[in-house]
Each structure stands twice: as structure tokens, then as C-alpha cells.
Design a protein around this motif. Structure first.
Motif, PDB file in Angstrom:
ATOM      1  N   GLY A  24      -5.831  27.183  45.855  1.00 17.05           N
ATOM      2  CA  GLY A  24      -4.954  27.443  44.921  1.00 17.05           C
ATOM      3  C   GLY A  24      -6.589  28.222  44.305  1.00 17.05           C
ATOM      4  N   ALA A  25      -5.524  29.326  42.824  1.00 15.99           N
ATOM      5  CA  ALA A  25      -6.884  30.181  42.420  1.00 15.99           C
ATOM      6  C   ALA A  25      -7.648  29.498  42.237  1.00 15.99           C
ATOM      7  N   GLY A  26      -7.668  27.925  41.450  1.00 10.50           N
ATOM      8  CA  GLY A  26      -8.188  27.228  40.731  1.00 10.50           C
ATOM      9  C   GLY A  26     -10.540  27.316  41.775  1.00 10.50           C
ATOM     10  N   ALA A  29     -12.274  29.779  40.259  1.00 14.84           N
ATOM     11  CA  ALA A  29     -12.465  30.868  39.044  1.00 14.84           C
ATOM     12  C   ALA A  29     -13.841  30.414  38.752  1.00 14.84           C
ATOM     13  N   GLU A  30     -14.486  29.525  39.107  1.00  9.76           N
ATOM     14  CA  GLU A  30     -15.846  28.852  38.520  1.00  9.76           C
ATOM     15  C   GLU A  30     -17.066  30.168  39.753  1.00  9.76           C
ATOM     16  N   SER A  31     -16.042  31.273  40.474  1.00  7.63           N
ATOM     17  CA  SER A  31     -17.240  32.254  41.153  1.00  7.63           C
ATOM     18  C   SER A  31     -16.194  33.398  40.397  1.00  7.63           C
ATOM     19  N   THR A  35      -8.024  32.702  37.257  1.00  6.91           N
ATOM     20  CA  THR A  35      -6.711  32.583  37.978  1.00  6.91           C
ATOM     21  C   THR A  35      -5.102  33.448  37.245  1.00  6.91           C
ATOM     22  N   PHE A  36      -4.296  32.765  37.950  1.00  6.94           N
ATOM     23  CA  PHE A  36      -2.785  33.652  37.280  1.00  6.94           C
ATOM     24  C   PHE A  36      -2.472  33.051  36.697  1.00  6.94           C
ATOM     25  N   ARG A  37      -2.312  31.944  37.005  1.00  4.16           N
ATOM     26  CA  ARG A  37      -1.339  31.250  35.547  1.00  4.16           C
ATOM     27  C   ARG A  37      -1.934  30.878  34.266  1.00  4.16           C
ATOM     28  N   ASP A  38      -3.838  30.484  34.235  1.00  3.61           N
ATOM     29  CA  ASP A  38      -4.090  30.101  33.491  1.00  3.61           C
ATOM     30  C   ASP A  38      -4.069  31.011  32.236  1.00  3.61           C
ATOM     31  N   THR A 100      -5.344  27.423  52.469  1.00  2.00           N
ATOM     32  CA  THR A 100      -5.532  28.376  50.814  1.00  2.00           C
ATOM     33  C   THR A 100      -4.383  29.391  50.580  1.00  2.00           C
ATOM     34  N   GLN A 101      -3.939  29.235  49.593  1.00  2.66           N
ATOM     35  CA  GLN A 101      -3.272  30.123  48.617  1.00  2.66           C
ATOM     36  C   GLN A 101      -4.123  31.399  48.784  1.00  2.66           C
ATOM     37  N   ASN A 102      -5.470  31.667  48.475  1.00  2.22           N
ATOM     38  CA  ASN A 102      -6.422  32.784  48.309  1.00  2.22           C
ATOM     39  C   ASN A 102      -6.316  33.742  48.404  1.00  2.22           C
ATOM     40  N   ILE A 103      -6.337  34.746  48.103  1.00  2.00           N
ATOM     41  CA  ILE A 103      -6.116  35.556  49.317  1.00  2.00           C
ATOM     42  C   ILE A 103      -7.626  36.470  49.105  1.00  2.00           C
ATOM     43  N   ASP A 104      -8.662  35.550  48.443  1.00  2.00           N
ATOM     44  CA  ASP A 104     -10.242  36.150  48.582  1.00  2.00           C
ATOM     45  C   ASP A 104     -10.463  35.270  49.705  1.00  2.00           C
ATOM     46  N   ASP A 105     -12.265  35.430  49.932  1.00  2.00           N
ATOM     47  CA  ASP A 105     -12.505  34.983  51.562  1.00  2.00           C
ATOM     48  C   ASP A 105     -13.818  34.092  51.142  1.00  2.00           C
ATOM     49  N   LEU A 118      -2.016  31.287  53.375  1.00  2.00           N
ATOM     50  CA  LEU A 118      -0.623  31.641  53.559  1.00  2.00           C
ATOM     51  C   LEU A 118      -0.260  32.683  53.219  1.00  2.00           C
ATOM     52  N   HIS A 119      -1.239  33.482  51.965  1.00  2.00           N
ATOM     53  CA  HIS A 119      -0.887  34.715  51.549  1.00  2.00           C
ATOM     54  C   HIS A 119      -2.298  35.600  52.059  1.00  2.00           C
ATOM     55  N   GLY A 120      -2.353  35.671  53.010  1.00  2.00           N
ATOM     56  CA  GLY A 120      -2.302  37.475  53.608  1.00  2.00           C
ATOM     57  C   GLY A 120      -4.084  36.748  52.832  1.00  2.00           C
ATOM     58  N   GLY A 185      -6.846  22.782  42.794  1.00  2.00           N
ATOM     59  CA  GLY A 185      -7.083  24.585  41.679  1.00  2.00           C
ATOM     60  C   GLY A 185      -5.474  24.944  42.370  1.00  2.00           C
ATOM     61  N   SER A 186      -4.503  24.340  42.075  1.00  2.00           N
ATOM     62  CA  SER A 186      -3.337  25.114  42.291  1.00  2.00           C
ATOM     63  C   SER A 186      -2.517  24.501  41.372  1.00  2.00           C
ATOM     64  N   SER A 187      -0.874  25.112  40.625  1.00  2.00           N
ATOM     65  CA  SER A 187      -0.259  24.594  39.789  1.00  2.00           C
ATOM     66  C   SER A 187       1.140  24.428  40.250  1.00  2.00           C
ATOM     67  N   LEU A 188       0.976  24.986  41.414  1.00  2.00           N
ATOM     68  CA  LEU A 188       1.665  24.208  42.722  1.00  2.00           C
ATOM     69  C   LEU A 188       3.376  25.266  41.474  1.00  2.00           C
ATOM     70  N   ILE A 209      -7.320  17.570  42.785  1.00  2.00           N
ATOM     71  CA  ILE A 209      -8.438  18.091  42.119  1.00  2.00           C
ATOM     72  C   ILE A 209      -7.933  19.254  40.830  1.00  2.00           C
ATOM     73  N   ASP A 210      -8.256  18.788  39.924  1.00  2.00           N
ATOM     74  CA  ASP A 210      -7.994  20.226  38.910  1.00  2.00           C
ATOM     75  C   ASP A 210      -7.896  19.631  37.406  1.00  2.00           C
ATOM     76  N   PRO A 211      -8.386  20.603  36.411  1.00  2.00           N
ATOM     77  CA  PRO A 211      -8.545  19.858  35.379  1.00  2.00           C
ATOM     78  C   PRO A 211      -7.512  19.886  34.306  1.00  2.00           C
ATOM     79  N   LYS A 228     -13.054  20.295  37.000  1.00  2.00           N
ATOM     80  CA  LYS A 228     -12.954  21.514  37.318  1.00  2.00           C
ATOM     81  C   LYS A 228     -13.551  22.091  38.898  1.00  2.00           C
ATOM     82  N   ALA A 229     -13.635  21.820  39.700  1.00  2.00           N
ATOM     83  CA  ALA A 229     -13.795  22.156  41.091  1.00  2.00           C
ATOM     84  C   ALA A 229     -14.922  21.852  41.570  1.00  2.00           C
ATOM     85  N   THR A 230     -15.895  22.506  40.872  1.00  2.00           N
ATOM     86  CA  THR A 230     -17.448  22.512  40.495  1.00  2.00           C
ATOM     87  C   THR A 230     -17.862  20.838  40.835  1.00  2.00           C
TER      88      THR A 230
HETATM   89  P1  NAD Z   1      -2.131  29.496  39.612  1.00  2.00           P
HETATM   90  O1  NAD Z   1      -3.115  30.970  39.445  1.00  2.00           O
HETATM   91  O2  NAD Z   1      -1.052  29.429  39.506  1.00  2.00           O
HETATM   92  O3  NAD Z   1      -3.762  27.937  39.278  1.00  2.00           O
HETATM   93  C1  NAD Z   1      -4.929  28.024  38.974  1.00  2.00           C
HETATM   94  C2  NAD Z   1      -4.496  26.106  38.781  1.00  2.00           C
HETATM   95  O4  NAD Z   1      -6.301  26.027  38.908  1.00  2.00           O
HETATM   96  C3  NAD Z   1      -4.198  25.752  37.573  1.00  2.00           C
HETATM   97  O5  NAD Z   1      -3.766  24.089  37.990  1.00  2.00           O
HETATM   98  C4  NAD Z   1      -5.460  25.548  36.800  1.00  2.00           C
HETATM   99  O6  NAD Z   1      -5.520  24.737  36.478  1.00  2.00           O
HETATM  100  C5  NAD Z   1      -6.511  24.962  37.869  1.00  2.00           C
HETATM  101  N1  NAD Z   1      -7.935  25.419  37.562  1.00  2.00           N
HETATM  102  C6  NAD Z   1      -7.851  26.594  36.614  1.00  2.00           C
HETATM  103  N2  NAD Z   1      -9.491  26.112  36.308  1.00  2.00           N
HETATM  104  C7  NAD Z   1      -9.988  25.548  38.090  1.00  2.00           C
HETATM  105  C8  NAD Z   1     -11.299  24.939  38.077  1.00  2.00           C
HETATM  106  N3  NAD Z   1     -12.525  25.074  36.951  1.00  2.00           N
HETATM  107  N4  NAD Z   1     -11.028  23.932  38.825  1.00  2.00           N
HETATM  108  C9  NAD Z   1     -10.174  23.756  39.486  1.00  2.00           C
HETATM  109  N5  NAD Z   1      -8.975  24.164  38.981  1.00  2.00           N
HETATM  110  C10 NAD Z   1      -8.719  25.007  38.468  1.00  2.00           C
HETATM  111  O7  NAD Z   1      -2.826  29.344  40.968  1.00  2.00           O
HETATM  112  P2  NAD Z   1      -2.241  29.077  42.740  1.00  2.00           P
HETATM  113  O8  NAD Z   1      -1.798  28.080  42.230  1.00  2.00           O
HETATM  114  O9  NAD Z   1      -3.202  29.333  43.758  1.00  2.00           O
HETATM  115  O10 NAD Z   1      -1.327  30.231  42.255  1.00  2.00           O
HETATM  116  C11 NAD Z   1      -1.447  32.120  42.393  1.00  2.00           C
HETATM  117  C12 NAD Z   1      -0.942  32.975  43.026  1.00  2.00           C
HETATM  118  O11 NAD Z   1      -1.506  34.363  42.830  1.00  2.00           O
HETATM  119  C13 NAD Z   1      -1.118  32.624  44.468  1.00  2.00           C
HETATM  120  O12 NAD Z   1      -0.647  33.024  45.661  1.00  2.00           O
HETATM  121  C14 NAD Z   1      -2.621  33.365  44.499  1.00  2.00           C
HETATM  122  O13 NAD Z   1      -2.308  34.802  46.326  1.00  2.00           O
HETATM  123  C15 NAD Z   1      -2.120  34.367  44.127  1.00  2.00           C
HETATM  124  N6  NAD Z   1      -4.017  34.903  43.409  1.00  2.00           N
HETATM  125  C16 NAD Z   1      -5.046  34.309  43.776  1.00  2.00           C
HETATM  126  C17 NAD Z   1      -6.215  34.334  43.776  1.00  2.00           C
HETATM  127  C18 NAD Z   1      -7.660  34.210  44.373  1.00  2.00           C
HETATM  128  O14 NAD Z   1      -7.068  34.513  45.386  1.00  2.00           O
HETATM  129  N7  NAD Z   1      -8.582  33.627  44.042  1.00  2.00           N
HETATM  130  C19 NAD Z   1      -6.491  34.700  42.321  1.00  2.00           C
HETATM  131  C20 NAD Z   1      -5.486  34.555  41.350  1.00  2.00           C
HETATM  132  C21 NAD Z   1      -4.544  34.853  41.874  1.00  2.00           C
END
Ligand code: NAD
Length: 243
Positions: A24-26, A29-31, A35-38, A100-105, A118-120, A185-188, A209-211, A228-230
Motif C-alpha cells: 500500500g501507500a506506506g 512514503a519514504e520515497s 500516504t493517504f490516511r496518514d 500493489t494498491q499503489n498507482i506509482d511504478d 489493483l488500482h491502475g 504499508g496498507s491501512s487495510l 510490516i507497518d509502523p 517502517k518499510a525501509t
Molecule cells: P493508506 O494511506 O490508507 O495507509 C498507509 C499505511 O502505510 C498506514 O497503515 C501507515 O501506518 C503505513 N505507513 C506510513 N508510513 C510508512 C512507512 N514508512 N513504512 C511502512 N508503512 C508506512 O494506504 P493504502 O492502504 O494503500 O490505501 C490508500 C489508497 O490511496 C490506495 O488505494 C492507493 O491507490 C492510493 N494511494 C496511492 C499512493 C501511491 O501510489 N504511492 C499514495 C497515496 C494513496
């Protein structure tokens, strides 16, 4: 640090096992990609309803286009981090699938070869008329007036809130065939991605793995790595490569 978790790793890392990694977005984050929910439910200062829904595209396509152009610019300027790179090493010993839920590459740019988005993916556009019609975007900017071969405006190739997730059945099948799961790194909090962990076989080890470990219930063989992921990813990968 490694010692703290060493006793928790039931590293059943048989060579050739299928490791499924849900990210997930987490992980990005260190790139430098937020993230979204943080950030209190806002994505780079925007309500998701205003920029990441079909309704937003209908009401204000210019705002949505600009929002994703800015996200694309940030992605193109970002680099994969130690967590993305560490995951690529697993391919030397295991069958690896990243969902991956991430839209980055950043997974692909780090060198992972089997990534399901999963999300393009933000580096492509898609037809507003037929979502399966996608095109690469050259550079960071998608412009109004750029059309698909059917003549409709191109939009970002991302799954918006409220839209179907075309890859979900593929992802479910992959999870059913996992020997080991790693969730990073996903809030699920985003459905249906949040339910994928429930399809992984009961006896498969499942590492998170998630802080801030997200709430998971009814899942067995769970190993929580509150880092953290790194930090957490290279540590777990080292363990799996040595087991
Ligand atoms: P989320 O933002 O809901 O949750 C982020 C999670 O990452 C949290 O559980 C947080 O504790 C954790 N996190 C924060 N810093 C971290 C780190 N350094 N190492 C590991 N974990 C860390 O993210 P989500 O569950 O992926 O849902 C967000 C939605 O928004 C997704 O559908 C996604 O497509 C989109 N989104 C994508 C990106 C991206 O592509 N990089 C960025 C933001 C949002």
C-alpha cells in the motif's frame, strides 16, 4: 533490531515457495510520496470525493486531471527506496507476486518483474468510454482534448472510489495460492483490497510490516513487524533469503 524479531520468524522459506506481497501507500512514503490516511483522510490536501471518484470527473474534470498530473509529476521525480529494492532479491530464490494498491511504478523501477496493479497505474491513461483501452502517457501531463481511438477524452488509468476493481479476481486467485504473505504499508481501509488477506491459506505465515499495524481479525499465523518499510522489509528479506 533484528534480534527483537528473530524469535517471531517461523521462516518456512522453502526454495521455490510462492511469496505474495501486498503493498500500500506506506511502502512509497519514504520515497517522498505521501500516504493517504496518514494525513487525516485528505490526499495531498484534497477530499478524495473531490478528486478520486467518477462524480468528481463528471463535475470538474479539469481539477481531477490537474490533481493526477501533479501526482504523476511527483511519481516521476521519486525514486524506489530500500524496501522496493529488497523485495526484488526474493526473486532469486522464490516465486514472487506483488499485488500493489499503489498507482506509482516504483516496484517496476526497482526491478520487480511480476507486479499486479489493483488500482491502475498513473503513468497510463484510459478511455472514458472503454476502461480496458489504455495508453502510455509521455511525460507528466495528460491534457484535455487528448482522446482515445473511440473519440472520448482520456482520463487517468486509476480505479476511483466507487468503481469496480477489474483485477480483484486475479488477486484473489493469487492469494489463494500463497505459501507466504507479506503485507506492507496498507491501512487495510480500502475495500476490496482489504479482504485479500482472508483468501491466503490458514497455515501460510503472514507478515505485516507497518509502523502502525492495521487491525486484522480472524487471521492465523500473523507476525507483526512494527517498523517502517525501509527497516522492516530488508530485515525480513534477509531472513527469508537465509532460511
Ligand atoms: P493508506 O494511506 O490508507 O495507509 C498507509 C499505511 O502505510 C498506514 O497503515 C501507515 O501506518 C503505513 N505507513 C506510513 N508510513 C510508512 C512507512 N514508512 N513504512 C511502512 N508503512 C508506512 O494506504 P493504502 O492502504 O494503500 O490505501 C490508500 C489508497 O490511496 C490506495 O488505494 C492507493 O491507490 C492510493 N494511494 C496511492 C499512493 C501511491 O501510489 N504511492 C499514495 C497515496 C494513496
Amino acid at each position: 533490531m533484528q534480534e527483537q524479531y528473530a524469535n517471531q520468524f517461523p521462516l518456512q522459506g522453502a526454495e521455490g515457495a510462492h511469496i505474495v506481497i501486498l503493498t500500500g501507500a506506506g511502502i512509497s512514503a519514504e520515497s517522498g510520496l505521501k500516504t493517504f490516511r496518514d494525513s487525516d483522510g485528505l490526499w495531498e490536501g484534497y477530499n478524495v470525493e473531490d478528486v478520486a471518484t467518477p462524480e468528481a470527473w463528471f463535475i470538474n474534470p479539469g481539477l481531477v486531471k490537474d490533481f493526477y498530473n501533479q501526482r504523476r509529476k511527483a511519481v516521476l521525480e521519486a525514486e524506489p527506496n530500500a524496501a522496493h529494492y529488497a523485495l526484488t532479491k526474493l526473486e532469486q530464490k522464490y516465486k514472487v507476486t506483488i499485488i500493489t494498491q499503489n498507482i506509482d511504478d516504483l516496484h517496476e523501477r526497482a526491478g520487480s518483474t511480476n507486479v499486479v496493479h489493483l488500482h491502475g497505474i498513473i503513468t497510463r491513461s484510459q478511455s472514458s468510454k472503454r476502461p480496458s483501452l489504455t495508453y502510455p502517457i509521455n511525460g507528466w501531463e495528460l491534457k484535455m482534448g487528448e482522446k482515445c481511438k473511440l473519440g472520448s477524452q482520456l482520463r487517468p488509468h486509476v480505479v476511483w472510489f466507487g468503481e469496480a476493481v477489474p483485477m480483484i479476481e486475479t488477486a484473489v486467485d493469487i492469494c489463494k495460492n500463497a505459501d507466504i504473505l507479506i503485507l506492507i504499508g496498507s491501512s487495510l481501509a480500502v475495500y476490496p483490497a482489504s479482504g485479500l488477506i482472508n483468501y491466503v491459506p490458514n497455515d501460510a505465515p503472514k507478515y505485516i510490516i507497518d509502523p502502525k499495524i492495521p487491525p486484522v481479525s480472524g487471521v492465523s499465523h500473523l507476525i507483526k513487524i512494527e517498523e517502517k518499510a525501509t527497516i522492516g522489509v530488508p530485515m525480513l528479506v534477509a531472513g527469508l533469503m537465509n532460511s
